[in-house]
Design a protein around this motif. Structure first.
Motif, PDB file in Angstrom:
ATOM      1  N   LEU A 177       0.827  -1.212   0.000  1.00 13.02           N
ATOM      2  CA  LEU A 177       0.000   0.000   0.000  1.00 13.02           C
ATOM      3  C   LEU A 177       0.859   1.259   0.000  1.00 13.02           C
ATOM      4  CD1 LEU A 177      -2.753  -0.976   2.617  1.00 13.02           C
ATOM      5  CD2 LEU A 177      -2.922  -1.020   0.117  1.00 13.02           C
ATOM      6  N   TYR A 178       1.976   1.202   0.711  1.00  9.43           N
ATOM      7  CA  TYR A 178       2.847   2.377   0.825  1.00  9.43           C
ATOM      8  C   TYR A 178       4.308   1.928   0.650  1.00  9.43           C
ATOM      9  CZ  TYR A 178      -1.470   4.018   2.948  1.00  9.43           C
ATOM     10  OH  TYR A 178      -2.792   4.317   3.188  1.00  9.43           O
ATOM     11  N   PRO A 179       4.677   1.499  -0.543  1.00  9.53           N
ATOM     12  CA  PRO A 179       6.023   0.919  -0.768  1.00  9.53           C
ATOM     13  C   PRO A 179       7.162   1.893  -0.501  1.00  9.53           C
ATOM     14  CG  PRO A 179       4.897   1.348  -2.855  1.00  9.53           C
ATOM     15  CD  PRO A 179       3.883   1.533  -1.775  1.00  9.53           C
ATOM     16  N   GLU A 180       6.878   3.199  -0.579  1.00  8.99           N
ATOM     17  CA  GLU A 180       7.959   4.184  -0.387  1.00  8.99           C
ATOM     18  C   GLU A 180       8.607   4.057   0.997  1.00  8.99           C
ATOM     19  OE1 GLU A 180       4.831   4.920  -0.971  1.00  8.99           O
ATOM     20  OE2 GLU A 180       4.637   5.913  -2.934  1.00  8.99           O
ATOM     21  N   TYR A 181       7.839   3.599   1.986  1.00 11.69           N
ATOM     22  CA  TYR A 181       8.341   3.566   3.361  1.00 11.69           C
ATOM     23  C   TYR A 181       9.075   2.264   3.709  1.00 11.69           C
ATOM     24  CZ  TYR A 181       5.248   7.595   3.803  1.00 11.69           C
ATOM     25  OH  TYR A 181       4.636   8.816   3.633  1.00 11.69           O
ATOM     26  N   SER A 182       9.097   1.307   2.798  1.00 17.78           N
ATOM     27  CA  SER A 182       9.817   0.033   2.995  1.00 17.78           C
ATOM     28  C   SER A 182       9.396  -0.697   4.266  1.00 17.78           C
ATOM     29  CB  SER A 182      11.336   0.269   3.013  1.00 17.78           C
ATOM     30  OG  SER A 182      11.772   0.826   1.797  1.00 17.78           O
ATOM     31  N   PHE A 183       8.096  -0.757   4.507  1.00 15.64           N
ATOM     32  CA  PHE A 183       7.608  -1.427   5.709  1.00 15.64           C
ATOM     33  C   PHE A 183       7.972  -2.909   5.729  1.00 15.64           C
ATOM     34  CE2 PHE A 183       4.104   1.967   5.920  1.00 15.64           C
ATOM     35  CZ  PHE A 183       4.837   2.729   6.822  1.00 15.64           C
ATOM     36  N   SER A 184       8.161  -3.526   4.576  1.00 17.77           N
ATOM     37  CA  SER A 184       8.522  -4.941   4.540  1.00 17.77           C
ATOM     38  C   SER A 184       9.899  -5.172   5.155  1.00 17.77           C
ATOM     39  CB  SER A 184       8.502  -5.466   3.108  1.00 17.77           C
ATOM     40  OG  SER A 184       9.438  -4.771   2.298  1.00 17.77           O
ATOM     41  N   LYS A 185      10.753  -4.144   5.120  1.00 19.60           N
ATOM     42  CA  LYS A 185      12.103  -4.253   5.681  1.00 19.60           C
ATOM     43  C   LYS A 185      12.164  -3.730   7.114  1.00 19.60           C
ATOM     44  CE  LYS A 185      14.627  -3.909   1.298  1.00 19.60           C
ATOM     45  NZ  LYS A 185      15.635  -3.122   0.531  1.00 19.60           N
ATOM     46  N   ASN A 186      11.614  -2.529   7.337  1.00 16.03           N
ATOM     47  CA  ASN A 186      11.778  -1.915   8.673  1.00 16.03           C
ATOM     48  C   ASN A 186      10.649  -2.235   9.640  1.00 16.03           C
ATOM     49  OD1 ASN A 186       9.600   0.037   8.227  1.00 16.03           O
ATOM     50  ND2 ASN A 186      11.031   1.135   6.895  1.00 16.03           N
ATOM     51  N   LYS A 187       9.570  -2.844   9.134  1.00 16.48           N
ATOM     52  CA  LYS A 187       8.418  -3.223   9.962  1.00 16.48           C
ATOM     53  C   LYS A 187       7.829  -2.042  10.737  1.00 16.48           C
ATOM     54  CE  LYS A 187       9.136  -7.532   8.759  1.00 16.48           C
ATOM     55  NZ  LYS A 187      10.392  -7.449   8.006  1.00 16.48           N
ATOM     56  N   GLY A 188       8.084  -0.821  10.226  1.00 20.69           N
ATOM     57  CA  GLY A 188       7.533   0.369  10.857  1.00 20.69           C
ATOM     58  C   GLY A 188       8.453   1.022  11.869  1.00 20.69           C
ATOM     59  N   TYR A 189       9.584   0.386  12.166  1.00 18.60           N
ATOM     60  CA  TYR A 189      10.520   0.966  13.132  1.00 18.60           C
ATOM     61  C   TYR A 189      11.240   2.164  12.518  1.00 18.60           C
ATOM     62  CZ  TYR A 189       9.875  -2.855  16.428  1.00 18.60           C
ATOM     63  OH  TYR A 189       9.332  -3.724  17.327  1.00 18.60           O
ATOM     64  N   GLY A 190      11.734   3.036  13.375  1.00 19.38           N
ATOM     65  CA  GLY A 190      12.330   4.296  12.921  1.00 19.38           C
ATOM     66  C   GLY A 190      13.775   4.150  12.482  1.00 19.38           C
ATOM     67  N   THR A 191      14.019   3.341  11.472  1.00 18.88           N
ATOM     68  CA  THR A 191      15.373   3.204  10.935  1.00 18.88           C
ATOM     69  C   THR A 191      15.769   4.513  10.246  1.00 18.88           C
ATOM     70  OG1 THR A 191      14.581   2.353   8.817  1.00 18.88           O
ATOM     71  CG2 THR A 191      14.995   0.744  10.561  1.00 18.88           C
ATOM     72  N   SER A 192      17.050   4.637   9.947  1.00 20.25           N
ATOM     73  CA  SER A 192      17.516   5.866   9.300  1.00 20.25           C
ATOM     74  C   SER A 192      16.856   6.052   7.933  1.00 20.25           C
ATOM     75  CB  SER A 192      19.042   5.843   9.160  1.00 20.25           C
ATOM     76  OG  SER A 192      19.469   4.720   8.408  1.00 20.25           O
ATOM     77  N   ASP A 193      16.720   4.960   7.176  1.00 18.46           N
ATOM     78  CA  ASP A 193      16.064   5.051   5.863  1.00 18.46           C
ATOM     79  C   ASP A 193      14.600   5.459   6.005  1.00 18.46           C
ATOM     80  OD1 ASP A 193      18.403   4.346   4.653  1.00 18.46           O
ATOM     81  OD2 ASP A 193      17.847   2.251   4.306  1.00 18.46           O
ATOM     82  N   HIS A 194      13.949   4.886   6.999  1.00 21.94           N
ATOM     83  CA  HIS A 194      12.541   5.209   7.243  1.00 21.94           C
ATOM     84  C   HIS A 194      12.394   6.690   7.605  1.00 21.94           C
ATOM     85  CE1 HIS A 194       8.578   4.094   9.565  1.00 21.94           C
ATOM     86  NE2 HIS A 194       8.391   5.012   8.642  1.00 21.94           N
ATOM     87  N   MET A 195      13.281   7.167   8.448  1.00 25.03           N
ATOM     88  CA  MET A 195      13.217   8.562   8.861  1.00 25.03           C
ATOM     89  C   MET A 195      13.460   9.509   7.685  1.00 25.03           C
ATOM     90  SD  MET A 195      12.269   8.571  11.928  1.00 25.03           S
ATOM     91  CE  MET A 195      12.436  10.348  12.093  1.00 25.03           C
ATOM     92  N   GLN A 196      14.339   9.138   6.778  1.00 23.46           N
ATOM     93  CA  GLN A 196      14.609   9.977   5.607  1.00 23.46           C
ATOM     94  C   GLN A 196      13.369  10.091   4.721  1.00 23.46           C
ATOM     95  OE1 GLN A 196      18.107   8.577   3.549  1.00 23.46           O
ATOM     96  NE2 GLN A 196      19.404   8.732   5.381  1.00 23.46           N
TER      97      GLN A 196
ATOM     98  N   GLY B 206       6.520  12.899   4.522  1.00 22.01           N
ATOM     99  CA  GLY B 206       5.566  13.046   5.613  1.00 22.01           C
ATOM    100  C   GLY B 206       4.943  11.704   5.941  1.00 22.01           C
ATOM    101  N   PRO B 207       4.093  11.641   6.948  1.00 23.60           N
ATOM    102  CA  PRO B 207       3.503  10.368   7.362  1.00 23.60           C
ATOM    103  C   PRO B 207       2.390   9.886   6.429  1.00 23.60           C
ATOM    104  CG  PRO B 207       2.648  12.145   8.705  1.00 23.60           C
ATOM    105  CD  PRO B 207       3.713  12.750   7.836  1.00 23.60           C
ATOM    106  N   CYS B 208       2.185   8.574   6.428  1.00 28.18           N
ATOM    107  CA  CYS B 208       1.069   7.962   5.707  1.00 28.18           C
ATOM    108  C   CYS B 208       0.012   7.554   6.741  1.00 28.18           C
ATOM    109  CB  CYS B 208       1.550   6.761   4.895  1.00 28.18           C
ATOM    110  SG  CYS B 208       1.899   5.288   5.895  1.00 28.18           S
ATOM    111  N   PRO B 209      -1.142   7.059   6.329  1.00 27.37           N
ATOM    112  CA  PRO B 209      -2.190   6.691   7.292  1.00 27.37           C
ATOM    113  C   PRO B 209      -1.787   5.600   8.291  1.00 27.37           C
ATOM    114  CG  PRO B 209      -3.136   6.946   5.112  1.00 27.37           C
ATOM    115  CD  PRO B 209      -1.652   7.042   4.939  1.00 27.37           C
ATOM    116  N   LEU B 210      -0.718   4.876   8.019  1.00 28.03           N
ATOM    117  CA  LEU B 210      -0.287   3.831   8.941  1.00 28.03           C
ATOM    118  C   LEU B 210       0.607   4.353  10.053  1.00 28.03           C
ATOM    119  CD1 LEU B 210       0.547   0.920   6.449  1.00 28.03           C
ATOM    120  CD2 LEU B 210      -1.483   1.187   7.877  1.00 28.03           C
ATOM    121  N   HIS B 211       1.045   5.600   9.950  1.00 30.80           N
ATOM    122  CA  HIS B 211       1.941   6.150  10.965  1.00 30.80           C
ATOM    123  C   HIS B 211       1.183   6.542  12.237  1.00 30.80           C
ATOM    124  CE1 HIS B 211       4.978   6.571   7.690  1.00 30.80           C
ATOM    125  NE2 HIS B 211       5.801   6.391   8.704  1.00 30.80           N
TER     126      HIS B 211
END
Length: 260
Positions: free
Chosen positions: A216-235, A241-246
């Protein structure tokens, strides 16, 4: 069985598999062939590892045994996964294990590799008397706060059980609105087999869900970071900005929400 000296090493190996007794191991150790001696050594090491693992599992059942002696036969371990991520739900597992089970490697889900968690996840589902998972969505986390949302997810997991447990073993928390006797254990997923099993159910369920939500939101790489605040996720969060899952109540997300 024919004498050991008349058997090939392959035949000895098969015989050891059928009869791993001390007598057989001793006979192999006294055999003049190094290959046969090594088979005995290998089997002894394997048995020692098995004994150590059984002792470790029994140590994980100390709290369960106390409650079993008090007459609480159906014990549900309860634990959560996903309190720390910036996105996605918090998921809880509830698991009632039988008194005897075969779950080698059972431990706190955070101490296991992904492949080991996946394997145990399947084994727990097959062997558990009953199990269930529950969750609280990002909007609920924002409305309630993460602690209360975690308790809600745990309550939903318990309510999802088809068998009502006699007692609960919960990792660190006390659920005041659940009318079942309960024992909160600090670090419970490392000292209770039931809670460890629940932690694996919760962790694997949540990880799989985040992989699905990635589409649904491939830009955030949830499959890799599982929603955790990794450096890539933060960038990406800073850029898009946030998506509806944030979880918009979490400081890093709230900061980016206010900026955007």
């Amino acid at each position: 069985m024919e004498p050991l000296s008349q058997m090939s090493i392959r035949e000895v190996q098969e015989a050891l598999y059928k009869d791993p007794s001390p007598r057989m191991i001793c006979a192999c150790k006294n055999d003049p062939r190094q290959g046969v001696q090594k088979l005995a050594e290998k089997l002894l090491k394997f048995q020692q590892v098995q004994e150590q693992e059984q002792a470790r599992i029994q140590q994980l059942l100390v709290e369960e045994k106390k409650l079993w002696k008090q007459g609480y036969l159906l014990l549900a371990g309860v634990d959560e996964a996903g309190r720390g991520p910036l996105a996605g739900p918090v998921v809880a597992g509830a698991c009632i294990l039988p008194a005897k089970f075969e779950l080698p490697g059972l431990n706190d889900s955070k101490m296991l590799t992904e492949s080991k968690r996946e394997k145990l996840f399947i084994q727990i589902q097959k062997q558990a008397i009953d199990y269930a998972v529950g969750s609280a969505e990002p909007a609920e986390i924002d409305a309630l706060n993460i602690l209360q949302a975690t308790k809600l997810a745990m309550k939903r997991a318990i309510e999802g059980l088809t068998i009502r447990p006699h007692h609960l073993l919960i990792d660190a928390l006390n659920l005041t609105d659940v009318q079942i006797p309960q024992l909160p254990l600090i670090g419970g997923d490392r000292i209770s087999a039931s809670i460890a099993a629940a932690s694996i159910l919760a962790k694997v369920t949540r990880d799989r869900l985040m992989v699905q939500l990635h589409s649904l939101y491939p830009e955030y790489s949830f499959s890799k970071n599982k929603g955790y605040g990794t450096s890539d996720h933060m960038q990406v969060l800073k850029r898009l900005g946030p998506c509806p899952l944030h979880r918009k109540s979490f400081a890093p997300v709230k900061q980016e929400t206010s900026i955007s």
